[in-house]
Design a protein around this motif. Sequence first.
Motif, PDB file in Angstrom:
ATOM      1  N   GLU A 169       0.830  -1.204   0.000  1.00 32.03           N
ATOM      2  CA  GLU A 169       0.000   0.000   0.000  1.00 32.03           C
ATOM      3  C   GLU A 169       0.863   1.252   0.000  1.00 32.03           C
ATOM      4  N   GLU A 170       1.929   1.234   0.808  1.00 35.70           N
ATOM      5  CA  GLU A 170       2.846   2.389   0.833  1.00 35.70           C
ATOM      6  C   GLU A 170       3.515   2.569  -0.526  1.00 35.70           C
ATOM      7  N   ALA A 171       3.924   1.460  -1.149  1.00 36.58           N
ATOM      8  CA  ALA A 171       4.555   1.543  -2.470  1.00 36.58           C
ATOM      9  C   ALA A 171       3.567   2.094  -3.498  1.00 36.58           C
ATOM     10  N   ALA A 172       2.295   1.679  -3.396  1.00 38.73           N
ATOM     11  CA  ALA A 172       1.284   2.204  -4.310  1.00 38.73           C
ATOM     12  C   ALA A 172       1.089   3.702  -4.102  1.00 38.73           C
ATOM     13  N   LYS A 173       1.093   4.152  -2.835  1.00 40.90           N
ATOM     14  CA  LYS A 173       0.970   5.585  -2.536  1.00 40.90           C
ATOM     15  C   LYS A 173       2.159   6.362  -3.093  1.00 40.90           C
ATOM     16  N   VAL A 174       3.358   5.805  -2.879  1.00 39.40           N
ATOM     17  CA  VAL A 174       4.571   6.478  -3.374  1.00 39.40           C
ATOM     18  C   VAL A 174       4.553   6.532  -4.899  1.00 39.40           C
ATOM     19  N   LEU A 175       4.126   5.439  -5.542  1.00 38.07           N
ATOM     20  CA  LEU A 175       4.040   5.419  -6.997  1.00 38.07           C
ATOM     21  C   LEU A 175       3.042   6.459  -7.499  1.00 38.07           C
ATOM     22  N   ALA A 176       1.886   6.530  -6.860  1.00 38.60           N
ATOM     23  CA  ALA A 176       0.891   7.534  -7.253  1.00 38.60           C
ATOM     24  C   ALA A 176       1.439   8.946  -7.057  1.00 38.60           C
ATOM     25  N   ASP A 177       2.158   9.147  -5.951  1.00 37.92           N
ATOM     26  CA  ASP A 177       2.758  10.462  -5.686  1.00 37.92           C
ATOM     27  C   ASP A 177       3.781  10.817  -6.767  1.00 37.92           C
ATOM     28  N   TYR A 178       4.617   9.845  -7.124  1.00 43.45           N
ATOM     29  CA  TYR A 178       5.621  10.108  -8.164  1.00 43.45           C
ATOM     30  C   TYR A 178       4.968  10.341  -9.521  1.00 43.45           C
ATOM     31  N   LYS A 179       3.895   9.603  -9.815  1.00 42.74           N
ATOM     32  CA  LYS A 179       3.194   9.840 -11.075  1.00 42.74           C
ATOM     33  C   LYS A 179       2.604  11.243 -11.100  1.00 42.74           C
ATOM     34  N   ALA A 180       2.029  11.674  -9.968  1.00 42.32           N
ATOM     35  CA  ALA A 180       1.468  13.030  -9.890  1.00 42.32           C
ATOM     36  C   ALA A 180       2.569  14.076 -10.053  1.00 42.32           C
ATOM     37  N   ARG A 181       3.693  13.839  -9.388  1.00 39.84           N
ATOM     38  CA  ARG A 181       4.824  14.776  -9.522  1.00 39.84           C
ATOM     39  C   ARG A 181       5.333  14.810 -10.954  1.00 39.84           C
ATOM     40  N   HIS A 182       5.397  13.658 -11.591  1.00 42.24           N
ATOM     41  CA  HIS A 182       5.873  13.584 -12.969  1.00 42.24           C
ATOM     42  C   HIS A 182       4.936  14.357 -13.896  1.00 42.24           C
ATOM     43  N   ALA A 183       3.639  14.149 -13.704  1.00 47.63           N
ATOM     44  CA  ALA A 183       2.661  14.879 -14.523  1.00 47.63           C
ATOM     45  C   ALA A 183       2.763  16.377 -14.270  1.00 47.63           C
ATOM     46  N   SER A 184       2.937  16.755 -13.012  1.00 42.57           N
ATOM     47  CA  SER A 184       3.076  18.171 -12.671  1.00 42.57           C
ATOM     48  C   SER A 184       4.344  18.756 -13.298  1.00 42.57           C
ATOM     49  N   ALA A 185       5.416  17.997 -13.237  1.00 45.63           N
ATOM     50  CA  ALA A 185       6.681  18.467 -13.830  1.00 45.63           C
ATOM     51  C   ALA A 185       6.544  18.601 -15.345  1.00 45.63           C
TER      52      ALA A 185
END
Length: 161
Positions: free
Chosen positions: A52-68
Amino acid sequence: MFAEPEFWVAVAFVILMGVFVYVGVPRTVLKTLDHRSERIKAELDQARQLKEEAAKVLADYKARHASAEREAEAIIAAAKAEAERIAAEAKTKLEDFVARRTKTAEGKIALAEAQALTDVRAAAADAAIAAASTILSQSVKGEVADNLLAKGITEVREKLN
């Protein structure tokens, strides 16, 4: 029946099981299995939590990537707009510079024409004066000639200049 080996194996097995029960081997085995079951369950819970933590981190990184990516696109768009603005500004400045230089050159040409016209008039006046003085000096003599000559020179200078 007592002579049969299978009978003695069965008796030995029952005795062995009785000793195991007396000593508490089944409790120990059950306790060990319970501990192992609890440890496996804890590991599964921990693995689920890590997943679950890995899924949260992955979602966070995907959001950051999209934002970047959006930010990079915005920066590129702003840079293009700035480049176009600078190019338009440079073109306007160049056109203004060319217009000013053309106007300055036209002014210098007009000034040179006026100066040339003035020089030609002055040369024509000097030539006319010289011609008039030569003609008058040959045809008129004396004081009348001198007065007439001075008056004529003054009038020619006033009219030509």
